[in-house]
Design a protein around this motif. Structure first.
Motif, PDB file in Angstrom:
ATOM      1  N   THR A 278      13.491  57.227 -67.249  1.00 38.17           N
ATOM      2  CA  THR A 278      14.105  55.903 -67.328  1.00 38.17           C
ATOM      3  C   THR A 278      13.771  55.172 -66.040  1.00 38.17           C
ATOM      4  O   THR A 278      13.951  55.717 -64.949  1.00 38.17           O
ATOM      5  N   VAL A 292      13.870  50.425 -68.819  1.00 44.72           N
ATOM      6  CA  VAL A 292      13.135  50.963 -69.966  1.00 44.72           C
ATOM      7  C   VAL A 292      13.188  52.486 -69.918  1.00 44.72           C
ATOM      8  O   VAL A 292      13.229  53.087 -68.850  1.00 44.72           O
ATOM      9  N   THR A 293      13.176  53.104 -71.099  1.00 41.39           N
ATOM     10  CA  THR A 293      13.137  54.561 -71.215  1.00 41.39           C
ATOM     11  C   THR A 293      11.978  54.932 -72.131  1.00 41.39           C
ATOM     12  O   THR A 293      11.794  54.335 -73.191  1.00 41.39           O
ATOM     13  N   GLY A 294      11.205  55.913 -71.701  1.00 45.40           N
ATOM     14  CA  GLY A 294      10.069  56.317 -72.522  1.00 45.40           C
ATOM     15  C   GLY A 294       9.414  57.568 -71.987  1.00 45.40           C
ATOM     16  O   GLY A 294       9.931  58.236 -71.087  1.00 45.40           O
ATOM     17  N   LEU A 323       4.269  54.068 -69.474  1.00 48.62           N
ATOM     18  CA  LEU A 323       5.289  54.628 -70.358  1.00 48.62           C
ATOM     19  C   LEU A 323       5.108  54.081 -71.768  1.00 48.62           C
ATOM     20  O   LEU A 323       4.769  52.907 -71.954  1.00 48.62           O
ATOM     21  N   THR A 324       5.389  54.931 -72.737  1.00 51.60           N
ATOM     22  CA  THR A 324       5.481  54.486 -74.121  1.00 51.60           C
ATOM     23  C   THR A 324       6.923  54.638 -74.565  1.00 51.60           C
ATOM     24  O   THR A 324       7.482  55.744 -74.506  1.00 51.60           O
ATOM     25  N   THR A 325       7.531  53.539 -74.981  1.00 53.16           N
ATOM     26  CA  THR A 325       8.945  53.558 -75.349  1.00 53.16           C
ATOM     27  C   THR A 325       9.165  53.802 -76.837  1.00 53.16           C
ATOM     28  O   THR A 325      10.289  54.031 -77.261  1.00 53.16           O
ATOM     29  N   GLU A 327       8.345  51.386 -78.871  1.00 50.69           N
ATOM     30  CA  GLU A 327       8.195  49.995 -79.319  1.00 50.69           C
ATOM     31  C   GLU A 327       7.141  49.245 -78.510  1.00 50.69           C
ATOM     32  O   GLU A 327       6.561  48.274 -78.983  1.00 50.69           O
TER      33      GLU A 327
END
Length: 360
Positions: A278, A292-294, A323-325, A327
């Motif tokens: 995160t 953002v979290t991913g 990062l890939t979340t 979305e």
């Protein structure tokens, strides 16, 4: 010193005007009946008895009840001590008022210099209470114990607190009572002496020389660029190279610096680990705070290595984590990011897993 000036000095030492007048009269004449004290001074007869009793309670005179009340001055040892203490108090107060008057207002100035290192410590104490994101501080054990309450409170609020304590022979024993097992608080022990340094929320920093310095002064800084320089000094000289006071390998683990995060997770990432994080920071496009979290899907820096941790030199120009979340794909930069999507201020390593059993 004339009598009137001496009387004013006694009044400044907590005597009333009547008490000072009566005491000086007894010092000049020795033992006197109370009525004679009134006659030889400006103390009214109606007030002289209460005045002498009050002086006796303060240790300035002794009274003797004969056919009438007499009084004589007490041995002046305690009185002289009292006056000297009051003098020191006034001197200290004058110096402190002078310091506070001369202290720069950091709302109007980027850099200010103060005469005493202790002033810097008090500024840091106040500012830590208002910190929102991160506190990095290098100090002695005594200084840490002075600021421990504020630092722990900040960590409880979610502020990342990194403390570098200069080694002392009794540090292990002293630290047993500190109770610093907190998620957002980490302490490392620095084996070389250094200055007091604090960097708060990337915008303010504070410096004071250690006890080996020949001059006593402090520097107060309200500037992002200068604070970044102090942050880089803290990270390279007072943090990366030193061991934690209490090792903690539990997750989640917070980071102040993207570079530190990359150094620790790069070997795991290249071994195929799934790394969930995160990140909170400033959106470069909107300039608003965002979280953002991913999952980490890429790490990029010059001359990337795959068989260990990158050096600080390799990370000193640029370092980016993608990062890939689920979305969106978000590029994460460190302090001063320009081209990435997010300037990271707080990185939290949430989880590490592998797709295949036995993979590590």
């Amino acid at each position: 010193m004339d009598r009137e000036t001496l009387k004013q000095a006694l009044e400044n030492a907590d005597l009333t005007a009547y008490e000072a007048e009566a005491y000086l009269t007894l010092v000049n004449y020795g033992r006197l009946p109370a009525v004679d004290v009134a006659k030889k001074s400006d103390v009214p007869t109606s007030q002289v008895y209460d005045t002498l009793r009050s002086l006796e309670s303060k240790g300035f005179v002794e009274t003797i009840d004969q056919d009438q009340l007499h009084a004589e001055p007490s041995d002046p040892v305690e009185i002289l001590r009292h006056l000297r203490e009051r003098g020191e108090l006034f001197t200290d107060a004058a110096e402190e008022l002078e310091d506070r008057w001369e202290q720069p207002d950091l709302n109007d100035h980027r850099v200010g210099v103060v005469k005493h290192a202790e002033t810097v410590l008090e500024h840091v104490r106040t500012q830590v209470r208002d910190a929102n994101t991160a506190v990095e501080v290098a100090l002695t054990a005594d200084q840490f114990e002075s600021l421990r309450g504020e630092l722990k409170s900040a960590a409880k609020r979610g502020v990342i607190v990194h403390v570098a304590i200069y080694y002392e022979s009794d540090l292990d024993e002293r630290s047993t009572s500190w109770d610093v097992s907190m998620t957002n608080l980490e302490i490392r022990v620095v084996k070389i002496p250094g200055p007091f340094l604090a960097v708060l929320d990337r915008s303010r920093s504070y410096f004071a020389p250690n006890s080996r310095a020949t001059e006593n002064y402090g520097i107060l800084i309200n500037d992002n660029i200068l604070s970044f320089i102090n942050h880089w000094y803290f990270q390279t000289c007072l943090w990366y190279s030193w061991d934690p006071l209490v090792p903690n390998h539990e997750l989640p683990k917070p980071y102040v610096s993207l570079k530190e995060f990359i150094r620790e997770i790069a070997p795991l990432y290249h071994d195929g680990a799934n790394i969930a994080v995160t990140v909170s920071g400033i959106d470069i496009e909107t300039e608003e705070f965002r979280t953002v979290t991913g999952a980490v899907t890429d790490i990029d820096y010059p001359n990337e290595v795959r068989d260990g941790s990158p050096s600080l030199e390799q990370l000193s120009t640029y370092a980016v984590v993608t990062l890939t979340t689920g979305e969106e794909v978000v590029s994460i930069g460190g302090w001063g990011a320009v081209y990435e999507d997010l300037e990271a201020q707080k990185i939290t390593l949430e989880a590490i897993s592998f797709d295949y059993p036995g993979q590590s």
